[in-house]
Motif scaffolding. Structure first.
Motif, PDB file in Angstrom:
ATOM      1  N   GLY A 167     -33.327  62.472  43.863  1.00 62.73           N
ATOM      2  CA  GLY A 167     -33.536  63.614  42.993  1.00 62.73           C
ATOM      3  C   GLY A 167     -34.993  63.818  42.660  1.00 62.73           C
ATOM      4  N   LYS A 168     -35.247  64.683  41.692  1.00 61.48           N
ATOM      5  CA  LYS A 168     -36.604  65.002  41.250  1.00 61.48           C
ATOM      6  C   LYS A 168     -36.641  65.029  39.731  1.00 61.48           C
ATOM      7  N   GLN A 169     -37.567  64.259  39.167  1.00 61.30           N
ATOM      8  CA  GLN A 169     -37.737  64.247  37.713  1.00 61.30           C
ATOM      9  C   GLN A 169     -38.765  65.316  37.325  1.00 61.30           C
ATOM     10  N   THR A 170     -38.378  66.230  36.452  1.00 61.19           N
ATOM     11  CA  THR A 170     -39.264  67.316  36.019  1.00 61.19           C
ATOM     12  C   THR A 170     -39.313  67.360  34.495  1.00 61.19           C
ATOM     13  N   PRO A 171     -40.229  68.118  33.920  1.00 59.51           N
ATOM     14  CA  PRO A 171     -40.264  68.251  32.452  1.00 59.51           C
ATOM     15  C   PRO A 171     -38.975  68.801  31.866  1.00 59.51           C
ATOM     16  N   THR A 172     -38.215  69.516  32.671  1.00 58.40           N
ATOM     17  CA  THR A 172     -36.947  70.071  32.171  1.00 58.40           C
ATOM     18  C   THR A 172     -35.761  69.150  32.415  1.00 58.40           C
ATOM     19  N   GLY A 173     -36.018  67.982  33.025  1.00 58.17           N
ATOM     20  CA  GLY A 173     -34.931  67.043  33.259  1.00 58.17           C
ATOM     21  C   GLY A 173     -34.870  66.592  34.706  1.00 58.17           C
ATOM     22  N   PHE A 174     -33.827  65.823  35.006  1.00 57.24           N
ATOM     23  CA  PHE A 174     -33.652  65.270  36.344  1.00 57.24           C
ATOM     24  C   PHE A 174     -32.783  66.219  37.158  1.00 57.24           C
ATOM     25  N   HIS A 175     -33.275  66.568  38.344  1.00 54.63           N
ATOM     26  CA  HIS A 175     -32.530  67.452  39.237  1.00 54.63           C
ATOM     27  C   HIS A 175     -32.052  66.634  40.442  1.00 54.63           C
ATOM     28  N   ALA A 176     -30.745  66.510  40.567  1.00 48.91           N
ATOM     29  CA  ALA A 176     -30.174  65.687  41.640  1.00 48.91           C
ATOM     30  C   ALA A 176     -30.387  66.337  42.995  1.00 48.91           C
ATOM     31  N   ARG A 177     -30.653  65.509  43.976  1.00 50.09           N
ATOM     32  CA  ARG A 177     -30.717  65.936  45.371  1.00 50.09           C
ATOM     33  C   ARG A 177     -29.738  65.075  46.159  1.00 50.09           C
ATOM     34  N   PRO A 178     -28.475  65.432  46.106  1.00 54.77           N
ATOM     35  CA  PRO A 178     -27.434  64.549  46.646  1.00 54.77           C
ATOM     36  C   PRO A 178     -27.510  64.390  48.161  1.00 54.77           C
ATOM     37  N   GLU A 179     -27.150  63.217  48.614  1.00 58.91           N
ATOM     38  CA  GLU A 179     -26.889  62.955  50.026  1.00 58.91           C
ATOM     39  C   GLU A 179     -25.486  62.395  50.127  1.00 58.91           C
ATOM     40  N   ALA A 180     -24.792  62.754  51.197  1.00 59.35           N
ATOM     41  CA  ALA A 180     -23.422  62.268  51.375  1.00 59.35           C
ATOM     42  C   ALA A 180     -23.119  62.109  52.853  1.00 59.35           C
ATOM     43  N   TRP A 181     -22.282  61.131  53.156  1.00 55.31           N
ATOM     44  CA  TRP A 181     -21.811  60.895  54.515  1.00 55.31           C
ATOM     45  C   TRP A 181     -20.290  60.846  54.464  1.00 55.31           C
ATOM     46  N   HIS A 182     -19.665  61.551  55.386  1.00 54.84           N
ATOM     47  CA  HIS A 182     -18.203  61.566  55.445  1.00 54.84           C
ATOM     48  C   HIS A 182     -17.705  60.355  56.232  1.00 54.84           C
ATOM     49  N   GLY A 183     -16.591  59.807  55.773  1.00 54.24           N
ATOM     50  CA  GLY A 183     -15.930  58.779  56.553  1.00 54.24           C
ATOM     51  C   GLY A 183     -15.424  59.363  57.863  1.00 54.24           C
ATOM     52  N   SER A 184     -15.408  58.548  58.895  1.00 55.87           N
ATOM     53  CA  SER A 184     -14.913  58.990  60.201  1.00 55.87           C
ATOM     54  C   SER A 184     -13.528  59.612  60.074  1.00 55.87           C
ATOM     55  N   HIS A 185     -13.375  60.807  60.641  1.00 58.03           N
ATOM     56  CA  HIS A 185     -12.068  61.473  60.590  1.00 58.03           C
ATOM     57  C   HIS A 185     -10.978  60.598  61.198  1.00 58.03           C
ATOM     58  N   ARG A 186     -11.275  59.959  62.313  1.00 57.44           N
ATOM     59  CA  ARG A 186     -10.264  59.122  62.977  1.00 57.44           C
ATOM     60  C   ARG A 186      -9.846  57.959  62.075  1.00 57.44           C
ATOM     61  N   LEU A 187     -10.816  57.350  61.401  1.00 56.68           N
ATOM     62  CA  LEU A 187     -10.489  56.221  60.535  1.00 56.68           C
ATOM     63  C   LEU A 187      -9.824  56.665  59.237  1.00 56.68           C
ATOM     64  N   VAL A 188     -10.247  57.783  58.679  1.00 57.11           N
ATOM     65  CA  VAL A 188      -9.589  58.279  57.471  1.00 57.11           C
ATOM     66  C   VAL A 188      -8.137  58.627  57.765  1.00 57.11           C
ATOM     67  N   GLN A 189      -7.881  59.250  58.912  1.00 55.23           N
ATOM     68  CA  GLN A 189      -6.503  59.555  59.282  1.00 55.23           C
ATOM     69  C   GLN A 189      -5.684  58.278  59.478  1.00 55.23           C
ATOM     70  N   ALA A 190      -6.284  57.281  60.105  1.00 52.76           N
ATOM     71  CA  ALA A 190      -5.599  55.986  60.266  1.00 52.76           C
ATOM     72  C   ALA A 190      -5.297  55.376  58.897  1.00 52.76           C
ATOM     73  N   ALA A 191      -6.236  55.506  57.963  1.00 51.97           N
ATOM     74  CA  ALA A 191      -6.041  54.960  56.620  1.00 51.97           C
ATOM     75  C   ALA A 191      -4.913  55.674  55.885  1.00 51.97           C
ATOM     76  N   ARG A 192      -4.877  56.996  55.988  1.00 52.31           N
ATOM     77  CA  ARG A 192      -3.792  57.733  55.319  1.00 52.31           C
ATOM     78  C   ARG A 192      -2.435  57.277  55.845  1.00 52.31           C
ATOM     79  N   SER A 193      -2.343  57.116  57.147  1.00 48.60           N
ATOM     80  CA  SER A 193      -1.089  56.653  57.745  1.00 48.60           C
ATOM     81  C   SER A 193      -0.766  55.229  57.317  1.00 48.60           C
ATOM     82  N   ALA A 194      -1.771  54.360  57.340  1.00 46.51           N
ATOM     83  CA  ALA A 194      -1.552  52.956  56.982  1.00 46.51           C
ATOM     84  C   ALA A 194      -1.111  52.807  55.532  1.00 46.51           C
ATOM     85  N   LEU A 195      -1.710  53.573  54.630  1.00 47.79           N
ATOM     86  CA  LEU A 195      -1.394  53.446  53.211  1.00 47.79           C
ATOM     87  C   LEU A 195       0.033  53.881  52.900  1.00 47.79           C
TER      88      LEU A 195
END
Length: 285
Positions: free
Chosen positions: A109-137
């Motif tokens: 993120g970035k800290q400014t006089p008006t506060g902290f502004h988030a700069r998010p980063e995200a990575w998705h779990g592998s579709h193949r593995l998430v589907q396997a997990a849904r089935s397994a659960l």
């Protein structure tokens, strides 16, 4: 074990996480990289997988560096980070398992006089593995699982009334668990190319002032054991590339047969390709 056996790397941060995964692996051998990094490699019974488990220590930066090294060394088809985490939602109980559909890096993120502004980063779990997990659960008894986003930060959160906890709730409102290594591992997996990656976390505390008491009562051992059980169930569903989670699904691979139906019609079913390929000759007849 055969050198050509497909490999999955399972990463852990803590000894309790490592031992929970190690309990599921048979016929192990210890491998040592030139730089001293160590893994135990063995078989996951009932699957085609060779599993290499590593204990990396804590922190996302450490996880990213060592994940890059391990993937370059072992050339796995899949990578799992398996361990414990703090729960962030009232309906996520200690002992539940969260499978990361997304992993957020929460400190950008970035800290400014008006506060902290988030700069998010995200990575998705592998579709193949998430589907396997849904089935397994769906078929895994004794485990309450959730396929939800996970937050990853550089601090251990043990105060749900803190400014940091409020920041997580406000900025990453769909995150159901918080841990320290997942963003580093998934980012490294992303940089490696086609590597399937997934974070699996057992909830050992509620990321509040009760963390120490929960840990002392054995919650980390129980959470790590359940996360390892989910990881194994996922791998029993997730076949190496070219395979299928159901032996009745997908192309049938028998002996290589090429059937010629005419001058320009060749059936490659059962050979390197599945289905029908049509080609034409453009040379002189």
């Amino acid at each position: 074990m055969p050198e050509t056996s497909p490999t999955v790397v399972v990463l852990t941060a803590l000894p309790v996480e490592y031992q929970a995964v190690r309990a599921h692996i048979e016929d192990t051998e210890e491998l040592v990289h030139d730089d001293g990094t160590r893994v135990e490699r063995g078989r996951l019974a009932g699957t085609d997988w060779t599993v290499a488990v590593a204990e990396l220590g804590e922190g996302a930066v450490n996880a990213a560096a060592l994940t890059m090294r391990l993937t370059a060394w072992l050339r796995p088809e899949a990578l799992l980070f398996v361990g414990v985490a703090g729960g962030l939602k009232d309906d996520i109980e200690i002992g539940d398992v969260v499978v990361g559909t997304k992993v957020y890096a929460v400190h950008g993120g970035k800290q400014t006089p008006t506060g902290f502004h988030a700069r998010p980063e995200a990575w998705h779990g592998s579709h193949r593995l998430v589907q396997a997990a849904r089935s397994a659960l769906r078929g895994l008894e004794g485990v309450r699982g959730h396929c939800k986003p996970v937050a990853c930060g550089d601090v251990v959160l043990a105060d749900d009334t803190s400014a940091f906890a409020e920041y997580i709730r406000r900025t990453y409102n769909d995150a159901c668990a918080i841990e320290m290594e997942g963003s580093g591992a998934t980012h490294a997996a992303h940089l490696s190319g086609q590597l399937d990656a997934l974070v699996i976390r057992g909830i050992s505390d509620r990321a509040d002032a009760g963390k120490h008491a929960a840990d002392a009562a054995g919650s980390q051992e129980r959470a790590a054991g359940r996360a390892a059980s989910v990881a194994v169930a996922v791998l029993r569903k997730h076949r190496p590339r070219g395979g299928s989670s159901d032996p009745e699904e997908g192309p049938h691979h028998g002996s290589d047969v090429v059937t010629i139906f005419g001058r320009d019609h060749v059936d490659l079913r059962g050979a390197a390709f599945h289905g029908t390929a049509v080609g034409r000759s453009f040379g002189r007849r």
